[in-house]
Motif scaffolding. Structure first.
Motif, PDB file in Angstrom:
ATOM      1  N   MET A  92      14.499 -19.603  58.421  1.00  0.00           N
ATOM      2  CA  MET A  92      13.499 -19.029  57.504  1.00  0.00           C
ATOM      3  C   MET A  92      13.055 -17.607  57.891  1.00  0.00           C
ATOM      4  O   MET A  92      12.038 -17.106  57.379  1.00  0.00           O
ATOM      5  N   ALA A  93      13.826 -16.961  58.758  1.00  0.00           N
ATOM      6  CA  ALA A  93      13.423 -15.622  59.208  1.00  0.00           C
ATOM      7  C   ALA A  93      13.465 -14.600  58.073  1.00  0.00           C
ATOM      8  O   ALA A  93      14.206 -14.748  57.099  1.00  0.00           O
ATOM      9  N   ARG A  94      12.668 -13.572  58.197  1.00  0.00           N
ATOM     10  CA  ARG A  94      12.703 -12.387  57.347  1.00  0.00           C
ATOM     11  C   ARG A  94      12.476 -11.145  58.209  1.00  0.00           C
ATOM     12  O   ARG A  94      11.874 -11.241  59.272  1.00  0.00           O
ATOM     13  N   GLY A  95      12.975 -10.000  57.698  1.00  0.00           N
ATOM     14  CA  GLY A  95      12.774  -8.786  58.469  1.00  0.00           C
ATOM     15  C   GLY A  95      13.501  -7.606  57.865  1.00  0.00           C
ATOM     16  O   GLY A  95      13.742  -7.554  56.659  1.00  0.00           O
ATOM     17  N   ILE A  96      13.834  -6.671  58.738  1.00  0.00           N
ATOM     18  CA  ILE A  96      14.469  -5.416  58.337  1.00  0.00           C
ATOM     19  C   ILE A  96      15.707  -5.206  59.202  1.00  0.00           C
ATOM     20  O   ILE A  96      15.660  -5.436  60.415  1.00  0.00           O
ATOM     21  N   ALA A  97      16.807  -4.767  58.576  1.00  0.00           N
ATOM     22  CA  ALA A  97      18.006  -4.365  59.311  1.00  0.00           C
ATOM     23  C   ALA A  97      18.163  -2.855  59.121  1.00  0.00           C
ATOM     24  O   ALA A  97      18.400  -2.406  58.003  1.00  0.00           O
ATOM     25  N   THR A  98      17.993  -2.120  60.199  1.00  0.00           N
ATOM     26  CA  THR A  98      18.124  -0.660  60.116  1.00  0.00           C
ATOM     27  C   THR A  98      19.540  -0.255  60.517  1.00  0.00           C
ATOM     28  O   THR A  98      19.994  -0.568  61.620  1.00  0.00           O
ATOM     29  N   PHE A  99      20.228   0.411  59.584  1.00  0.00           N
ATOM     30  CA  PHE A  99      21.607   0.858  59.817  1.00  0.00           C
ATOM     31  C   PHE A  99      21.608   2.290  60.332  1.00  0.00           C
ATOM     32  O   PHE A  99      20.826   3.121  59.866  1.00  0.00           O
ATOM     33  N   GLN A 100      22.524   2.560  61.230  1.00  0.00           N
ATOM     34  CA  GLN A 100      22.787   3.926  61.668  1.00  0.00           C
ATOM     35  C   GLN A 100      24.297   4.045  61.848  1.00  0.00           C
ATOM     36  O   GLN A 100      24.911   3.191  62.506  1.00  0.00           O
ATOM     37  N   THR A 101      24.910   5.074  61.240  1.00  0.00           N
ATOM     38  CA  THR A 101      26.347   5.246  61.400  1.00  0.00           C
ATOM     39  C   THR A 101      26.612   5.720  62.822  1.00  0.00           C
ATOM     40  O   THR A 101      26.088   6.739  63.249  1.00  0.00           O
TER      41      THR A 101
END
Lengths: 184, 184, 184
Positions: free
Chosen positions: B154-163
């Motif tokens: 049930m987790a929620r959050g943010i995935a921050t991408f960086q090339t």
């Protein structure tokens, strides 16, 4: 007075203890009162394949319809569509909608959407991620806002679609009533 | 003393009644302190169509770009990509990323992702489901972690991408900074 | 008595102040007790391309498999599949599942799903939006219910898939155990 304070403490107890188990959600949600609401217009101008349409088109069919049924079953469109505050295609966009939809019914028109509203204006910076069924034959239909970033950090809510106008396959406009019920 | 207990009860009342309506969310989220954080590397090695690439390739173009614009608008890639703890392609994967992306802009490169991080190691078992826009021209961009299972129930959050690096279309590496703000 | 009311107030304080920071999630979730549970059957009858199959088929391949590996890597199917309360394809559907899946592994079978359960019966009206990896070789696998509308307003939870039967590519049935842990 002692009696009063005892009573008031018991009242407080009753107020707190019972909701702490089951009513967390009730306190989060007030159906009449989203924590944030935006009425936006989405314009989809599908590429017709001609050179002169390349400048204006905002979306393209990337998978053709299957031979199942006669209502474009399986036709998949990728879009990068302008979002405006009013119903004019040429109004300055307040956001972009980036994502895809496909048609998914044999005998009439329904579609399925997944996309991101990308805001980059003085008013809002951030994104909202949305997915769900677009039951086009119903006057209004609800999709889920499943997450957000930036100004909309961790948001959740409902996106209510209403067809505002359409011209065959090649232009349609949706009124998107975005109601967030979880805001941080 | 009676007066004291009356007062303290009123203070309690004030503390409880007001937050119960609007502050549930504030208590859930502390921006500086995700409940779980993982910095991971995602490697996408796109199949070039040759037999000798079949062993190494981790993704394949399944829908070709449309003729709209000159930046692969509509090109869709399905992937089953290794996730490592450092930036080495050959490090032992700690997870797999299964999903798809497509390019969705006429004049420059942006993409849209939906995928599942599948963990099956001694450290973690379970999945994280992620979707959102990859605005490739920005240094970092945020996608939504919209759900999880197993260890990430049930987790929620943010995935921050960086090339992290790229070699044309055929290899790129993303640093994915996964921050969960709702953990059970 | 004064002492009692003071004490009880402190107890209340202790009960409230500490959970308000960190235990919101704990109170939301009781692993043994979803707030709503439904066991449903999903039937996927893939169009075989012949005219006589057009009436029965509920899904169609819209993107063919790539040449990567030998397990349909990249094959994408759009579906509008009946959902029944038991395992009979001809039972009256209680919902439709509208969405897509694709195969995403080179050496064995795994798939990725995103879809909407559309309920329109006397029992339920509304939708559930679901996404995640279908690790077909495992007995059960969990996907995320990431949002809901109507009767399932703002719901979240887990959809556990179990393969009930399959006949090659052209028919398979999944048992979907839908457990909602956030209900409004």
């Amino acid at each position: 007075m002692t009696t009063f304070s005892q009573k008031s403490c018991f009242i407080i107890l009753a107020l707190i203890i019972s909701p702490s188990v089951s009513a967390t959600r009730a306190s989060k949600f007030q159906a009449e009162k989203p924590c944030k609401r935006m009425v936006l217009y989405y314009h989809d101008k599908l590429f017709d394949g001609t050179d002169k349409d390349k400048a204006n088109a905002t979306s393209a069919t990337v998978v053709n319809a299957s031979k199942l049924g006669n209502s474009y079953f399986g036709m998949l469109v990728v879009f990068n569509d302008p979002i405006t505050n009013d119903d004019k295609f040429h109004s300055p966009p307040v956001a972009k909608a980036q994502g895809f939809y496909f048609y998914d019914r044999k005998d009439t028109y329904t579609a399925w959407f997944a996309y991101t509203l990308v805001f980059n204006s003085s008013e809002h910076k951030g994104t909202l991620n949305i997915m769900g069924a677009d039951l086009m034959t119903e006057k209004t239909r609800d999709l889920s806002v499943v997450g957000g970033t930036g100004d909309f950090f961790m948001a959740r809510g409902i996106a209510t679609f209403q067809t505002d106008t359409f011209q065959g396959l090649y232009y349609f406009r949706l009124k998107m009533d975005i109601k967030l019920y979880e805001c941080y």
